[in-house]
Design a protein around this motif. Structure first.
Motif, short mmCIF file in Angstrom:
data_model
loop_
_atom_site.label_atom_id
_atom_site.label_comp_id
_atom_site.label_asym_id
_atom_site.label_seq_id
_atom_site.Cartn_x
_atom_site.Cartn_y
_atom_site.Cartn_z
N THR A 41 34.40 24.74 35.88
CA THR A 41 34.75 23.79 37.23
C THR A 41 34.90 24.79 38.45
O THR A 41 34.94 24.38 39.50
N ARG A 42 35.28 26.21 38.13
CA ARG A 42 35.87 27.03 39.23
C ARG A 42 34.72 27.21 40.27
O ARG A 42 35.14 27.01 41.54
N SER A 43 33.49 27.35 39.88
CA SER A 43 32.46 27.43 41.17
C SER A 43 32.16 26.38 42.04
O SER A 43 31.56 26.54 43.09
N ARG A 44 32.66 25.27 41.29
CA ARG A 44 32.05 24.00 42.08
C ARG A 44 33.13 23.55 43.10
O ARG A 44 32.92 22.71 43.91
N LEU A 45 34.34 23.92 42.77
CA LEU A 45 35.72 23.14 43.56
C LEU A 45 35.50 23.43 45.07
O LEU A 45 35.68 22.52 45.76
N PRO A 46 35.30 24.77 45.64
CA PRO A 46 35.18 24.68 46.99
C PRO A 46 33.99 23.77 47.67
O PRO A 46 33.96 23.63 49.08
N THR B 98 28.79 18.35 32.02
CA THR B 98 28.86 18.97 33.34
C THR B 98 29.38 17.78 34.25
O THR B 98 29.75 17.94 35.18
N SER B 99 28.70 16.50 34.20
CA SER B 99 28.93 15.20 34.96
C SER B 99 30.43 14.93 34.81
O SER B 99 31.11 14.68 35.87
N VAL B 100 31.06 15.22 33.72
CA VAL B 100 32.55 14.82 33.51
C VAL B 100 33.32 16.04 34.38
O VAL B 100 34.10 15.65 35.08
N ALA B 101 32.78 17.23 34.18
CA ALA B 101 33.53 18.48 34.94
C ALA B 101 33.41 18.12 36.41
O ALA B 101 34.32 18.42 37.03
#
Length: 204
Positions: free
Chosen positions: A6-11, A62-65
């Motif tokens: 999830t790190r790359s998606r948060l921003p 991936t959807s849950v993340a």
């Protein structure tokens, strides 16, 4: 199967500070209780831009993340308001449609991958409680520690220094180790949720 990160998606989560009506700086969002109550009183503004990425059964891990990451990003914008909202009733008229629509979509995802409704509800409760507590217990102190070096470890350095006479060798050894970053800890949280859902699918 590799576990989603999830790190790359948060921003990139689409939660705008203007829509949430709070400070865009996360540490500054940990403001006064009065500010928190003002934020909590504006549910429509907070949830207007809570739009999790599309959820797909074929790539459900991936959807849950992605869904978890969107919740985390939303909560981090108004963390103190979380506590206020838990103590106050929510009039039906103040419930933003996204609160219902996104819940329906997430439950539909879990049903589409094979969970029955009780298991899907249990998975949602598990995820919601973990993300809420994570933002309050991990993200909040980590954000505040950016301005207070030595405060972001297992226990604050000052606590150990002020109690140098205590016989706590195991704690001192643990406190000397570097903690995983909040993003790394959140990845572990998401992996635990995914593993639990996967276990439910095997059991079913």
């Amino acid at each position: 199967m590799p576990r989603p990160s999830t790190r790359s998606r948060l921003p990139s989560q689409s939660v705008r500070a203007g829509d949430l009506e709070v400070s865009p700086a996360v540490p500054g969002a940990w403001g006064s209780t009065r500010t928190a109550r003002t934020q909590a009183a504006r549910p429509s503004g907070r949830l207007t831009s809570w739009n999790p990425p599309p959820l797909h059964a074929a790539t459900w891990e991936t959807s849950v993340a992605d869904y978890a990451g969107s919740l985390r990003a939303l909560y981090r914008r108004w963390p103190r308001a979380l506590l206020v909202s838990l103590e106050e009733d929510t009039p039906p008229v103040s419930v933003h449609p996204n609160r219902l629509l996104n819940l329906d979509r997430f439950l539909r995802l879990l049903r589409d991958v094979g969970l029955d409704m009780p298991s899907a509800l249990a998975a949602h409760r598990h995820l919601s409680l973990l993300v809420l507590s994570f933002v309050l217990v991990v993200d909040g102190p980590a954000d505040r520690a950016d301005d207070s070096p030595g405060e972001g470890g297992l226990v604050p350095d000052a606590w150990l220094a002020d109690h140098a006479d205590l016989d706590i060798p195991t704690l001192r050894e643990a406190a000397a180790l570097p903690l995983p970053t909040p993003d790394e800890q959140f990845d572990e949280l998401v992996s635990a949720v995914v593993d639990r859902i996967r276990g439910g699918l095997r059991a079913g």
